[in-house]
Write a protein that holds these residues in place. Sequence first.
Motif, mmCIF file in Angstrom:
data_model
loop_
_atom_site.group_PDB
_atom_site.id
_atom_site.type_symbol
_atom_site.label_atom_id
_atom_site.label_comp_id
_atom_site.label_asym_id
_atom_site.label_seq_id
_atom_site.Cartn_x
_atom_site.Cartn_y
_atom_site.Cartn_z
ATOM 1 N N ALA A 98 0.682 -1.164 -0.068
ATOM 2 C CA ALA A 98 -0.085 -0.104 -0.124
ATOM 3 C C ALA A 98 1.083 1.159 -0.109
ATOM 4 O O ALA A 98 0.492 2.225 -0.566
ATOM 5 N N ILE A 99 1.938 1.359 0.846
ATOM 6 C CA ILE A 99 3.067 2.555 0.774
ATOM 7 C C ILE A 99 3.366 2.729 -0.600
ATOM 8 O O ILE A 99 3.449 3.765 -1.205
ATOM 9 N N SER A 100 3.859 1.518 -1.115
ATOM 10 C CA SER A 100 4.447 1.835 -2.604
ATOM 11 C C SER A 100 3.578 2.348 -3.560
ATOM 12 O O SER A 100 3.689 2.976 -4.516
ATOM 13 N N GLN A 101 2.265 1.779 -3.456
ATOM 14 C CA GLN A 101 1.072 1.989 -4.311
ATOM 15 C C GLN A 101 0.632 3.449 -4.249
ATOM 16 O O GLN A 101 0.392 4.141 -5.084
ATOM 17 N N GLN A 102 0.790 3.943 -3.057
ATOM 18 C CA GLN A 102 0.518 5.363 -2.706
ATOM 19 C C GLN A 102 1.557 6.417 -3.534
ATOM 20 O O GLN A 102 0.985 7.478 -3.930
ATOM 21 N N ILE A 103 2.613 5.894 -3.509
ATOM 22 C CA ILE A 103 3.946 6.754 -4.049
ATOM 23 C C ILE A 103 3.650 6.526 -5.600
ATOM 24 O O ILE A 103 3.875 7.731 -6.479
ATOM 25 N N TYR A 104 3.832 5.457 -5.985
ATOM 26 C CA TYR A 104 3.765 5.078 -7.498
ATOM 27 C C TYR A 104 2.537 4.227 -7.807
ATOM 28 O O TYR A 104 2.538 2.846 -7.849
ATOM 29 N N PRO A 105 1.570 4.758 -8.042
ATOM 30 C CA PRO A 105 0.185 3.964 -8.421
ATOM 31 C C PRO A 105 0.561 3.148 -9.760
ATOM 32 O O PRO A 105 1.611 3.436 -10.476
ATOM 33 N N GLY A 106 -0.299 2.117 -9.764
ATOM 34 C CA GLY A 106 -0.217 1.253 -10.778
ATOM 35 C C GLY A 106 1.071 0.289 -10.632
ATOM 36 O O GLY A 106 1.318 0.065 -9.731
ATOM 37 N N ASN A 107 1.828 -0.123 -11.827
ATOM 38 C CA ASN A 107 2.828 -1.008 -11.756
ATOM 39 C C ASN A 107 4.144 -0.408 -12.405
ATOM 40 O O ASN A 107 4.853 -1.002 -13.150
ATOM 41 N N GLU A 108 4.121 0.877 -12.313
ATOM 42 C CA GLU A 108 5.190 1.675 -13.134
ATOM 43 C C GLU A 108 6.325 1.322 -12.452
ATOM 44 O O GLU A 108 6.431 0.915 -11.040
ATOM 45 N N GLU A 109 7.495 1.734 -12.898
ATOM 46 C CA GLU A 109 8.811 1.572 -12.478
ATOM 47 C C GLU A 109 8.989 2.465 -11.153
ATOM 48 O O GLU A 109 8.603 3.611 -11.382
ATOM 49 N N LEU A 110 9.528 1.933 -10.121
ATOM 50 C CA LEU A 110 10.063 3.031 -9.108
ATOM 51 C C LEU A 110 11.328 3.631 -9.443
ATOM 52 O O LEU A 110 12.539 2.884 -9.152
ATOM 53 N N GLN A 111 11.394 4.940 -9.865
ATOM 54 C CA GLN A 111 12.657 5.753 -9.809
ATOM 55 C C GLN A 111 12.805 6.464 -8.820
ATOM 56 O O GLN A 111 12.079 7.213 -8.448
ATOM 57 N N VAL A 112 14.022 6.158 -7.833
ATOM 58 C CA VAL A 112 14.122 6.518 -6.825
ATOM 59 C C VAL A 112 15.644 7.111 -6.602
ATOM 60 O O VAL A 112 16.455 6.843 -7.406
ATOM 61 N N ILE A 113 15.910 7.659 -5.353
ATOM 62 C CA ILE A 113 17.196 8.074 -4.998
ATOM 63 C C ILE A 113 17.645 6.941 -4.229
ATOM 64 O O ILE A 113 17.032 6.064 -3.095
ATOM 65 N N GLY A 114 19.017 6.423 -4.319
ATOM 66 C CA GLY A 114 19.746 5.340 -3.871
ATOM 67 C C GLY A 114 20.912 5.879 -2.720
ATOM 68 O O GLY A 114 21.353 7.293 -3.075
ATOM 69 N N LEU A 115 21.498 5.184 -1.933
ATOM 70 C CA LEU A 115 22.738 5.614 -1.139
ATOM 71 C C LEU A 115 24.104 4.801 -1.928
ATOM 72 O O LEU A 115 23.605 3.703 -2.478
ATOM 73 N N ASP A 116 25.260 5.450 -2.009
ATOM 74 C CA ASP A 116 26.444 4.894 -2.411
ATOM 75 C C ASP A 116 26.583 3.816 -1.429
ATOM 76 O O ASP A 116 26.445 3.996 -0.185
ATOM 77 N N GLY A 117 27.378 2.782 -1.985
ATOM 78 C CA GLY A 117 27.871 1.631 -1.205
ATOM 79 C C GLY A 117 28.626 2.133 0.049
ATOM 80 O O GLY A 117 28.369 1.364 1.195
ATOM 81 N N SER A 118 29.625 2.836 -0.085
ATOM 82 C CA SER A 118 30.593 3.197 0.875
ATOM 83 C C SER A 118 29.701 4.255 1.852
ATOM 84 O O SER A 118 30.131 3.960 3.080
ATOM 85 N N LEU A 119 28.889 4.996 1.501
ATOM 86 C CA LEU A 119 28.176 5.919 2.399
ATOM 87 C C LEU A 119 27.148 4.900 3.168
ATOM 88 O O LEU A 119 26.899 5.097 4.499
ATOM 89 N N ASP A 120 26.697 3.816 2.531
ATOM 90 C CA ASP A 120 25.806 2.978 3.241
ATOM 91 C C ASP A 120 26.531 1.969 4.424
ATOM 92 O O ASP A 120 25.761 1.947 5.457
ATOM 93 N N ARG A 121 27.640 1.757 4.065
ATOM 94 C CA ARG A 121 28.463 0.968 5.255
ATOM 95 C C ARG A 121 28.902 2.154 6.150
ATOM 96 O O ARG A 121 28.782 1.501 7.602
#
Length: 695
Positions: free
Chosen positions: A587-610
């Motif tokens: 439901a959370i994903s559907q609220q932001i991205y209706p339907g079955n479209e691709e989720l184009q999002v912001i991610g973290l760099d691997g080093s920052l993630d660690r």
Amino acid sequence: MTALNTLMRLPKLMMAGSNGKGLVGPILIILILSMMVLPLPPFLLDLLFTFNIALSIMVLLVSMYTMKALDFAAFPAVLLFTTLLRLSLNVASTRVVLMEGHTGPDAAGKVIEAFGHFLVGGNFAVGVMVFIILVVINFMVITKGAGRIAEVGARFTLDAMPGKQMAIDADLNAGLIGEDVARKRRAEVAQEADFYGSMDGASKFVRGDAVAGLLILVINIIGGLIVGVAQHGLDFSTAATTYTLLAIGDGLVAQIPALVISTAAGVIVSRVTTDEDVGGQLTGQLFANPQVLFLTAGVIGMMGLIPGMPNLAFLIIAGGLIWFGRRVMQRAASSAGAAAETPAPQVAAELQEATWDDVALVDPLGLEVGYRLISLVDKAQNGELLGRIKSIRKKFAQDIGFLVPVVHIRDNLEIKPNAYVVKLKGVQIGQGEASPGQWMAINPGQVSAPLPGTQTRDPAFGLPAVWIDGSLREQAQIYGYTVVDASTVVATHLNHLIHAHAAELLGRQEVQQLLDRIGKESPMLVQDLVPKTLSLTTVQKVLQNLLDESVPIRDMRTILDVLVEHASTVSDTTELTSLIRLALGRAISQQIYPGNEELQVIGLDGSLDRVLLQALTSSGGLEPGLADSLLRETQSAMARQAQLGLAPVLVVQHPLRVLLARFLRRSLPQLKVLSHAEIPDTRTIKVTATIGGKA
């Protein structure tokens, strides 16, 4: 004698309690109909005719003392019963007149004899004229006028019903009345429409009664002549005198109550609803001005001095009007003096001790407007904002999952005339200005030309805007502006603030109402959770955590299922919130991205993630330099997303979601932070911007 026995038992049936009251109507109908078939003795006719006269006088007096039409809502039914009663008596008396009329003028009872002999002096010609005059007055004047008023009143009442219903809904939405009062007022509006509609039809009863009375008179006279001459051997003159007087008496004894009932109908439908009865209105408005009385006395007195006029009668009336005018002036002077001598109420108020009634409770949600915005919230001026606020609360309940408190609206002379202030529990959470009669042209970022007007900003989202005249509305839309009226500006801002502070608006009472609602469908689910496993306060805190992160709580069944499953082993509300988010991931994903479209999002760099995972495990928190760098790069990534027309959504590992959501929420409230575990496996993720590295 069957009808007489039933009539004598009627008081006992009426005293038999509530069940007896329900039998009164059917018994009366049976009695009335039986009088058309069963022969009645003259004494019983006297009783029934006397009862008919008394009943008509009672109906007239009740109509005179009513404050409003609905105080006598049973009048259409009373009109039907009294009309049937008169017609039944006419039929019963006609039978007696034609069968026993040859025996003398008292053949049909003493009442008919009195009306036919004493009231018209035994002159059947005078009696016929008096009867015809009464029928004309009743049919052509009173009944016709009352029927026209009832017809117009019914039409206007039906036309005004939607406006009255909207006014009730506006008062309820504004918090001026409660649900019980609103329900009662809606019922009164419906009863008023039913009453005038019934009166429109019931007026036809009286008109038909007058026609029937005239026909019955002719039938009695002609039938009496035939019966008296042909069957009883009376000469024509004797038969004409006897049966005509009996027919006139029968007609008068029925038409006089009919005239009284018609007058009552006219009083009911022609009165204007006030806090006074008809008598109070007449004396209070017709004789309230002494100047009118004195001028009338002068005109009547001058006419009384003309030679040949009845001087004594005119002068007596003129003198009475002058005396009554002086009494009205003296009464007004004494009332004014008493009011002047009355001590100021403020002095008495100052001497009173403070009570709990002096404690003013804070409204959960309030809207204060300047005096120039009163037209937007005034039901008398068709304020559109009241309806919009009602729609906001309804839409919020449907989308978010609970009903926010009523918005209490007040005017505030201490703020700017065009300003408004939104308060949450007495504390200001938003303010803005609106210009009634003008339109706000909001610049969404891509407009082709500027517009003349007062420069401002959209109070809800801070976009540049300009207040323009209505004549420039179409031109602004052509240029690419979003054009809205003043009430929409205020409503949009209020809606934005309600969503932003949804967690604070969810109190213990709202949570309990939610649980009661779910308990009707799944009682065991609620009983196993509250208060056996978790307290109401803990459930409220979990729901507030979800609302803080803009997660609707409509799916209460899933939320309660998760709490029941994990509450025995997990007590921390933050962990419970995370578990619920996992269950609501789709439901959370559907609220932001209706339907079955691709989720184009912001991610973290691997080093920052660690680095962030290490900071989380060490419980030392984020270093200031790392925090500043993370905030700065997140803002840059959000800007890139905005340029691409994408939603600002950051997807991280599940352990990091709570840490980053809390840290970034203050500075970037529009950013949504999701974890990989919350996104369904069926959805595709594409990272379009990276924090801590190049995209």
